[in-house]
Design a protein around this motif. Structure first.
Motif, PDB file in Angstrom:
ATOM      1  N   LEU A  58      -6.767   8.495  12.316  1.00  0.00           N
ATOM      2  CA  LEU A  58      -5.368   8.886  12.181  1.00  0.00           C
ATOM      3  C   LEU A  58      -5.286  10.105  11.272  1.00  0.00           C
ATOM      4  CD1 LEU A  58      -3.593   5.434  11.683  1.00  0.00           C
ATOM      5  CD2 LEU A  58      -3.333   6.948  13.643  1.00  0.00           C
ATOM      6  N   TYR A  59      -4.142  10.767  11.305  1.00  0.00           N
ATOM      7  CA  TYR A  59      -3.930  11.949  10.477  1.00  0.00           C
ATOM      8  C   TYR A  59      -2.753  11.708   9.533  1.00  0.00           C
ATOM      9  CZ  TYR A  59      -7.100  14.185  13.742  1.00  0.00           C
ATOM     10  OH  TYR A  59      -8.211  14.490  14.499  1.00  0.00           O
ATOM     11  N   PRO A  60      -2.653  12.478   8.454  1.00  0.00           N
ATOM     12  CA  PRO A  60      -1.596  12.226   7.468  1.00  0.00           C
ATOM     13  C   PRO A  60      -0.195  12.139   8.051  1.00  0.00           C
ATOM     14  CG  PRO A  60      -3.175  13.774   6.564  1.00  0.00           C
ATOM     15  CD  PRO A  60      -3.564  13.560   8.006  1.00  0.00           C
ATOM     16  N   TRP A  61       0.123  12.983   9.038  1.00  0.00           N
ATOM     17  CA  TRP A  61       1.473  12.939   9.621  1.00  0.00           C
ATOM     18  C   TRP A  61       1.703  11.666  10.432  1.00  0.00           C
ATOM     19  CZ3 TRP A  61      -1.632  17.392  10.230  1.00  0.00           C
ATOM     20  CH2 TRP A  61      -2.515  17.360  11.320  1.00  0.00           C
ATOM     21  N   ASP A  62       0.614  11.023  10.879  1.00  0.00           N
ATOM     22  CA  ASP A  62       0.756   9.773  11.622  1.00  0.00           C
ATOM     23  C   ASP A  62       1.197   8.618  10.729  1.00  0.00           C
ATOM     24  OD1 ASP A  62      -0.245  10.821  14.108  1.00  0.00           O
ATOM     25  OD2 ASP A  62      -2.281  10.630  13.329  1.00  0.00           O
ATOM     26  N   PHE A  63       0.676   8.585   9.499  1.00  0.00           N
ATOM     27  CA  PHE A  63       0.825   7.366   8.704  1.00  0.00           C
ATOM     28  C   PHE A  63       1.567   7.504   7.374  1.00  0.00           C
ATOM     29  CE2 PHE A  63      -3.522   8.982   7.543  1.00  0.00           C
ATOM     30  CZ  PHE A  63      -3.317   9.184   6.176  1.00  0.00           C
ATOM     31  N   SER A  64       1.813   8.705   6.882  1.00  0.00           N
ATOM     32  CA  SER A  64       2.318   8.840   5.503  1.00  0.00           C
ATOM     33  C   SER A  64       3.619   8.085   5.247  1.00  0.00           C
ATOM     34  CB  SER A  64       2.489  10.318   5.150  1.00  0.00           C
ATOM     35  OG  SER A  64       1.235  10.952   5.039  1.00  0.00           O
ATOM     36  N   ALA A  65       4.638   8.320   6.057  1.00  0.00           N
ATOM     37  CA  ALA A  65       5.910   7.622   5.846  1.00  0.00           C
ATOM     38  C   ALA A  65       5.741   6.120   6.023  1.00  0.00           C
ATOM     39  CB  ALA A  65       6.972   8.155   6.806  1.00  0.00           C
ATOM     40  N   GLY A  66       4.970   5.717   7.032  1.00  0.00           N
ATOM     41  CA  GLY A  66       4.760   4.293   7.290  1.00  0.00           C
ATOM     42  C   GLY A  66       4.024   3.580   6.180  1.00  0.00           C
ATOM     43  N   VAL A  67       3.071   4.259   5.559  1.00  0.00           N
ATOM     44  CA  VAL A  67       2.337   3.666   4.440  1.00  0.00           C
ATOM     45  C   VAL A  67       3.301   3.319   3.310  1.00  0.00           C
ATOM     46  CG1 VAL A  67       0.717   4.202   2.572  1.00  0.00           C
ATOM     47  CG2 VAL A  67       0.073   4.652   4.932  1.00  0.00           C
ATOM     48  N   LEU A  68       4.189   4.253   2.967  1.00  0.00           N
ATOM     49  CA  LEU A  68       5.155   3.974   1.898  1.00  0.00           C
ATOM     50  C   LEU A  68       6.095   2.844   2.300  1.00  0.00           C
ATOM     51  CD1 LEU A  68       6.146   4.805  -0.910  1.00  0.00           C
ATOM     52  CD2 LEU A  68       7.749   6.371   0.214  1.00  0.00           C
ATOM     53  N   LEU A  69       6.519   2.812   3.553  1.00  0.00           N
ATOM     54  CA  LEU A  69       7.392   1.728   4.013  1.00  0.00           C
ATOM     55  C   LEU A  69       6.750   0.359   3.794  1.00  0.00           C
ATOM     56  CD1 LEU A  69       8.739   3.169   7.388  1.00  0.00           C
ATOM     57  CD2 LEU A  69      10.149   2.484   5.443  1.00  0.00           C
ATOM     58  N   VAL A  70       5.504   0.218   4.221  1.00  0.00           N
ATOM     59  CA  VAL A  70       4.821  -1.075   4.101  1.00  0.00           C
ATOM     60  C   VAL A  70       4.653  -1.461   2.634  1.00  0.00           C
ATOM     61  CG1 VAL A  70       2.695  -2.344   4.544  1.00  0.00           C
ATOM     62  CG2 VAL A  70       3.646  -0.866   6.319  1.00  0.00           C
ATOM     63  N   ARG A  71       4.225  -0.529   1.826  1.00  0.00           N
ATOM     64  CA  ARG A  71       4.025  -0.844   0.406  1.00  0.00           C
ATOM     65  C   ARG A  71       5.321  -1.218  -0.283  1.00  0.00           C
ATOM     66  NH1 ARG A  71      -0.390   4.004  -0.884  1.00  0.00           N
ATOM     67  NH2 ARG A  71      -2.205   2.853  -0.087  1.00  0.00           N
ATOM     68  N   GLU A  72       6.388  -0.502   0.013  1.00  0.00           N
ATOM     69  CA  GLU A  72       7.676  -0.811  -0.609  1.00  0.00           C
ATOM     70  C   GLU A  72       8.291  -2.084  -0.036  1.00  0.00           C
ATOM     71  OE1 GLU A  72       9.306   0.542  -3.226  1.00  0.00           O
ATOM     72  OE2 GLU A  72       7.423   1.626  -3.538  1.00  0.00           O
ATOM     73  N   ALA A  73       7.789  -2.534   1.107  1.00  0.00           N
ATOM     74  CA  ALA A  73       8.251  -3.799   1.695  1.00  0.00           C
ATOM     75  C   ALA A  73       7.400  -4.976   1.240  1.00  0.00           C
ATOM     76  CB  ALA A  73       8.233  -3.701   3.215  1.00  0.00           C
ATOM     77  N   GLY A  74       6.504  -4.741   0.287  1.00  0.00           N
ATOM     78  CA  GLY A  74       5.703  -5.820  -0.267  1.00  0.00           C
ATOM     79  C   GLY A  74       4.352  -6.017   0.371  1.00  0.00           C
ATOM     80  N   GLY A  75       3.953  -5.106   1.263  1.00  0.00           N
ATOM     81  CA  GLY A  75       2.671  -5.231   1.930  1.00  0.00           C
ATOM     82  C   GLY A  75       1.579  -4.425   1.259  1.00  0.00           C
ATOM     83  N   THR A  76       0.399  -4.508   1.838  1.00  0.00           N
ATOM     84  CA  THR A  76      -0.765  -3.793   1.336  1.00  0.00           C
ATOM     85  C   THR A  76      -1.267  -2.835   2.400  1.00  0.00           C
ATOM     86  OG1 THR A  76      -1.427  -5.699  -0.014  1.00  0.00           O
ATOM     87  CG2 THR A  76      -3.121  -4.049   0.449  1.00  0.00           C
ATOM     88  N   VAL A  77      -1.633  -1.626   1.979  1.00  0.00           N
ATOM     89  CA  VAL A  77      -2.208  -0.638   2.886  1.00  0.00           C
ATOM     90  C   VAL A  77      -3.438  -0.029   2.225  1.00  0.00           C
ATOM     91  CG1 VAL A  77      -1.838   1.410   4.299  1.00  0.00           C
ATOM     92  CG2 VAL A  77       0.105  -0.055   3.723  1.00  0.00           C
TER      93      VAL A  77
END
Length: 268
Positions: free
Chosen positions: A211-230
């Motif tokens: 994957l590339y940074p534009w694929d996952f950057s926003a999603g990574v923050l979403l998961v972490r702020e939703a209580g998940g682990t990335v």
């Protein structure tokens, strides 16, 4: 009620503006508007129009910030902050009028890491937002990762190799293991959507290699702020060092990480 920071307001404005562009062309795309970037990798005039509009809106508000966009738009980060943009994540879906695609916009600070993120699904009119330390939201309502603990009920998301095949054998071996311990697998065709759905509990976990940074950057923050682990496939939280992502809740993340270690021992 907390005030929405300017950064998130601008990201939301840019995402919705790009979303409006996609909706005007969805189902109406001509072959003249589709171009080949690489082997089995395409870009459309809509991707480019979305990127131009996102860049225009963000640069007008934050001219000192940098830009890193999938379709080539870049700008120097004089402020120490960079906007990471996928103007249309799920281009192949869009080309085929398959209604799963998104706009992904994230802001990364050199010192603080990811600070703001937006994933917008225009067809569903679903806006996922996150700010570091302040949680993740879907259309203004707070979201969290799933709390399912029983493997037989898990729905796990992934991507599929589509132009790099050197890891196909390892990928298929891990896929078989995940199939054996879950209720089902989904491949939506947009990593940003996969991560957003993991953040709101629709998916119990997600993994993808390459994957590339534009694929996952926003999603990574979403998961972490939703209580998940990335993490990446090595379990490291700095997901920018390698091209792999594992996301999930306290049950699914360690399981997927263990499988990745088994099947991708040299991942990196």
């Amino acid at each position: 009620m907390q005030e929405t920071p300017k950064e998130l307001q601008v990201a939301e404005e840019a995402a919705r503006a790009a979303g409006a562009i996609t909706l005007r062309k969805f189902g109406e795309l001509s072959t003249r508007e589709i171009h080949r970037k690489d082997f089995r990798d395409f870009v459309t005039e809509t991707d480019r129009a979305c990127e131009a509009e996102i860049n225009r809106i963000i640069r007008a508000a934050f001219p000192e910030d940098g830009m890193l966009c999938e379709e080539g738009t870049t700008a120097e980060a004089r402020s120490g902050r960079t906007w990471i943009v996928d103007p249309l994540d799920g281009t192949l879906n869009f080309i085929h009028s398959f209604p799963v695609f998104s706009i992904s916009i994230a802001l990364k600070d050199e010192r603080e890491g990811l600070t703001h993120g937006v994933v917008y699904q225009p067809v569903q009119d679903e806006l996922f937002t996150a700010e570091k330390g302040r949680g993740a939201y879907l259309n203004g309502r707070r979201i969290s990762v799933s709390d399912r603990r029983e493997e037989e009920g898990w729905l796990i998301a992934t991507g599929l190799p589509f132009k790099e095949y050197h890891y196909m054998e390892a990928y298929m071996a891990m896929l078989q293991d995940v199939v054996r311990v879950s209720a089902g697998i989904r491949r939506a065709g947009s990593a940003a959507v996969d991560l957003a759905y993991t953040a709101c509990g629709r998916f119990d976990g997600f993994w993808e290699y390459v994957l590339y940074p534009w694929d996952f950057s926003a999603g990574v923050l979403l998961v972490r702020e939703a209580g998940g682990t990335v993490t990446d496939f090595r379990g490291e939280t700095d997901v920018y060092r390698r091209r792999s992502i594992i996301a999930g809740n306290p049950e699914t993340h360690p399981l997927l990480l263990g499988m990745a270690g088994k099947h991708f021992p040299e991942a990196g």
